[in-house]
Write a protein that holds these residues in place. Structure first.
Motif, PDB file in Angstrom:
ATOM      1  N   ILE A 168      -5.806  -3.220   5.746  1.00 57.24           N
ATOM      2  CA  ILE A 168      -4.448  -3.709   5.481  1.00 57.24           C
ATOM      3  C   ILE A 168      -4.036  -3.784   4.021  1.00 57.24           C
ATOM      4  CG2 ILE A 168      -2.814  -5.404   6.124  1.00 57.24           C
ATOM      5  CD1 ILE A 168      -4.692  -6.119   8.647  1.00 57.24           C
ATOM      6  N   ILE A 169      -3.129  -3.222   3.416  1.00 58.45           N
ATOM      7  CA  ILE A 169      -2.563  -3.335   2.298  1.00 58.45           C
ATOM      8  C   ILE A 169      -1.604  -4.404   2.164  1.00 58.45           C
ATOM      9  CG2 ILE A 169      -1.354  -2.243   0.176  1.00 58.45           C
ATOM     10  CD1 ILE A 169      -2.267   0.442   1.398  1.00 58.45           C
ATOM     11  N   PRO A 170      -2.089  -5.553   1.670  1.00 60.27           N
ATOM     12  CA  PRO A 170      -1.065  -6.759   1.503  1.00 60.27           C
ATOM     13  C   PRO A 170       0.463  -6.624   1.376  1.00 60.27           C
ATOM     14  CG  PRO A 170      -3.158  -7.192   0.385  1.00 60.27           C
ATOM     15  CD  PRO A 170      -3.040  -5.496   0.576  1.00 60.27           C
ATOM     16  N   GLU A 171       1.300  -7.398   1.763  1.00 62.56           N
ATOM     17  CA  GLU A 171       2.620  -7.584   1.731  1.00 62.56           C
ATOM     18  C   GLU A 171       2.812  -7.701   0.251  1.00 62.56           C
ATOM     19  OE1 GLU A 171       5.488  -6.746   3.531  1.00 62.56           O
ATOM     20  OE2 GLU A 171       4.108  -6.378   5.002  1.00 62.56           O
ATOM     21  N   GLY A 214       0.765  -2.295   4.478  1.00 66.05           N
ATOM     22  CA  GLY A 214       0.734  -1.961   5.987  1.00 66.05           C
ATOM     23  C   GLY A 214      -0.708  -1.340   6.076  1.00 66.05           C
ATOM     24  N   LYS A 215      -0.854  -1.023   7.587  1.00 66.37           N
ATOM     25  CA  LYS A 215      -2.124  -0.784   7.893  1.00 66.37           C
ATOM     26  C   LYS A 215      -2.603   0.786   7.946  1.00 66.37           C
ATOM     27  CE  LYS A 215      -1.674  -4.465  11.543  1.00 66.37           C
ATOM     28  NZ  LYS A 215      -1.598  -4.626  12.835  1.00 66.37           N
ATOM     29  N   ALA A 273       0.901   2.666   8.555  1.00 71.37           N
ATOM     30  CA  ALA A 273       1.982   2.025   9.112  1.00 71.37           C
ATOM     31  C   ALA A 273       2.578   1.072   8.042  1.00 71.37           C
ATOM     32  CB  ALA A 273       1.691   1.203  10.274  1.00 71.37           C
ATOM     33  N   ALA A 274       3.172   1.795   7.087  1.00 67.81           N
ATOM     34  CA  ALA A 274       3.884   0.930   5.889  1.00 67.81           C
ATOM     35  C   ALA A 274       5.274   0.676   6.306  1.00 67.81           C
ATOM     36  CB  ALA A 274       3.966   1.901   4.789  1.00 67.81           C
ATOM     37  N   SER A 275       6.222   0.724   5.380  1.00 70.01           N
ATOM     38  CA  SER A 275       7.568   0.584   5.662  1.00 70.01           C
ATOM     39  C   SER A 275       8.189   1.590   6.952  1.00 70.01           C
ATOM     40  CB  SER A 275       8.733   0.818   4.478  1.00 70.01           C
ATOM     41  OG  SER A 275       8.516   2.247   4.217  1.00 70.01           O
ATOM     42  N   HIS A 276       7.557   2.974   7.112  1.00 72.92           N
ATOM     43  CA  HIS A 276       7.657   3.795   8.124  1.00 72.92           C
ATOM     44  C   HIS A 276       6.274   4.500   8.657  1.00 72.92           C
ATOM     45  CE1 HIS A 276      11.757   3.624   6.126  1.00 72.92           C
ATOM     46  NE2 HIS A 276      12.258   3.745   7.435  1.00 72.92           N
ATOM     47  N   GLU A 288      -7.459  -1.712  -1.932  1.00 72.69           N
ATOM     48  CA  GLU A 288      -7.483  -0.200  -2.092  1.00 72.69           C
ATOM     49  C   GLU A 288      -8.664   0.110  -3.147  1.00 72.69           C
ATOM     50  OE1 GLU A 288      -3.395   1.887  -1.650  1.00 72.69           O
ATOM     51  OE2 GLU A 288      -3.209  -0.032  -2.284  1.00 72.69           O
ATOM     52  N   PRO A 289      -9.362   1.495  -3.123  1.00 72.23           N
ATOM     53  CA  PRO A 289     -10.375   1.901  -3.907  1.00 72.23           C
ATOM     54  C   PRO A 289      -9.701   1.978  -5.450  1.00 72.23           C
ATOM     55  CG  PRO A 289     -10.625   3.280  -2.305  1.00 72.23           C
ATOM     56  CD  PRO A 289      -9.200   2.550  -1.898  1.00 72.23           C
TER      57      PRO A 289
END
Length: 187
Positions: free
Chosen positions: A88-91, A97-98, A37-40, A17-18
């Motif tokens: 994609i933000i890593p777990e 999420g995407k 598309a994170a946890s929701h 992320e920036p």
């Protein structure tokens, strides 16, 4: 405007992320909507102001139908450079999420004013912001109205009746306006 909360919630050694930076205000203000598309699944609605992106999470996504009143939870400010973020933000990271840029464009306040920052901040304080979006998908007049008696950061995003209002589900247009990808295309 401050990016302290944004910084506190992220580990920049493990997410692409920036980084946080405040930019000089521009003549034409931008908005961006990111499908996330994170946890929701939700949509992040962002309005540029004073060099940052004021942000609201919209669980059901924006609508072009004036009948729909969409819950919008105000979240931390994001850096201006976030406007182009897809990936994609890593777990293990906040917001894992995407993310795609679902829509983007410019906006103006509906109130004709000499001092847009002052008018914007007064609208935030009063709990009522009215603006016109000039996006690829979202167009025309909208309002953000703060809910009273609800959780502190709860607002409604409402489309005004104008020549751009439609009953069709705009969310069916599910491709990024930058990469033409859907969330499902991302790997």
């Amino acid at each position: 405007m401050s990016l302290n909360k944004y910084i506190q919630k992220r580990n920049f050694s493990s997410t692409n992320e920036p980084k946080a930076e405040i930019v000089e205000p521009r003549r034409e203000l931008i908005f961006v909507v990111q499908k996330h598309a994170a946890s929701h699944l939700h949509y992040d609605f962002r309005l540029e102001m004073e060099g940052v992106l004021k942000s609201w999470a919209i669980p059901k996504g924006p609508s072009m139908n004036p009948i729909d009143k969409r819950l919008a939870i105000m979240v931390e400010d994001h850096p201006y450079s976030y406007k182009d973020f897809e990936g994609i933000i890593p777990e293990g990271n906040y917001g894992a999420g995407k993310v795609i840029v679902w829509d983007s464009g410019s906006y103006t306040l509906t109130e004709n004013t000499e001092n847009i920052e002052k008018t914007f901040n007064e609208g935030l304080t009063k709990g009522h912001l009215a603006f016109v979006l000039k996006g690829k998908k979202l167009k025309g007049e909208f309002t953000l109205v703060k809910l009273k008696g609800k959780q502190e950061n709860a607002w409604l995003l409402i489309k005004k009746k104008d020549e751009f209002a439609i009953a069709d589900d705009i969310l069916q247009q599910d491709r990024s306006v930058i990469s033409n990808q859907t969330l499902e295309d991302m790997v």
